[in-house]
Write an enzyme that holds these catalytic residues in place. Sequence first.
Site: not given
Length: 408
Positions: A144, A172-174, A177
């Site tokens: 991330d 960033g990850d969420v 996704g």
Amino acid sequence: MAGNRPRHVLDGYKVLDFTQIVAGPTCTLMLAEMGAEVIKVELAPAGDPTRAAEVMINGRSGYFVQHNRGKKGICVDVKTPDGLAIIKGLIEKVDVLVENFAPGVIGRLGLDYETVKSINPKVVMCSISAFGQTGPLANEPGFDYLGAAYAGIVSMGGERDGAPYVIMTALGDVSTGAHAMGAVCAALLYRERTGLGQYLDLSLLDTYFHYHESGIQSLSLSKGAINPTRSGLHSWYAVPAGIFKAKDRYMIIIAPLEHQFSNLCRAMGQPELATDPRFKTNADRLKNLKELVATIEAWLQSAPSDDASMAAMKELRVPHAPVLSVEEAVKHPHLRERGTVRTVHDRILGDFDVPGFALRFSEFPEQLELQAPFLGEHNEEVLTNYLGYSSARVKELQQKGILRSGPA
């Protein structure tokens, strides 16, 4: 689907989930929250690495449960012919395949898009990575914060003359996704219209770059005369917009538009500040930022309480918010009432709070009750229902170590 009534908007769609950690599991969790049947494929022998992440209770990880609720779990050694045959058989039966290995890994497993497409031409395959499937950075290891760094986002946080900083959440990850979920749903809509599947390439870096609401066009249009960078607690271009020290806590106040600033001055009991030459326009306020911050903070700190200063701003609709801790946020009545904070039940962990589902659908107002799988919990269910394997065949594969299972 109960009778003719679907469970949710994606009821009936089937997803093969090769994801782990956060970005990919966020995508497939959102699909599960909308009613899709998600089969989570974990690689033997240990499965998703977050099964060993904190907080652990009786061998069960809260981290894993939060990101993998609503998924059926199988654990397969896909590097064996029998294991690969299982996956290829499942690809024939599903609508979507999502993976977030490093670029090239899914291909080395024998499951690149061309192979997947040859098995099921209608499948929507989504690859999620740090930097994308192509480009000079594609094969670099990524997380991330690395995407945030390359996107210029990290450079925007911190004091102007100090070190940059990152927000210690999976922002960033969420977000990636969620972007992937949107792309998958759009691709499914396209398939409904055309009958065609396709390949989707989603990256953290591309997602993070979207977060520049002003900096990129300002830099470009000014031919470099405006060079956005970190500016501490306050916006580099809109004033006032930042973090202010109040009596007992910090607050964010955003009032750069003229009517907002005028109302802030009235809330402060100093309406004349709105026409003060130092503060009359946004450009004036930007030039005299330190004086303005000192004036606002003096008012906040002299108020009887933070509730009193917030009430004064609320009355005049000045945009503001207290900076809540995580502990304060999960207790906030607004977040509780809307299900933004949701209490879920796990078979081992019991009841605990997680972030709720952010999307709201009028036809499906209730959130689904979802469970995270134990390692390989649904090996037999999936292989018998989808592929017609006998219980004896499943047991044989388990004895060979091609299928794995565990107690948590």
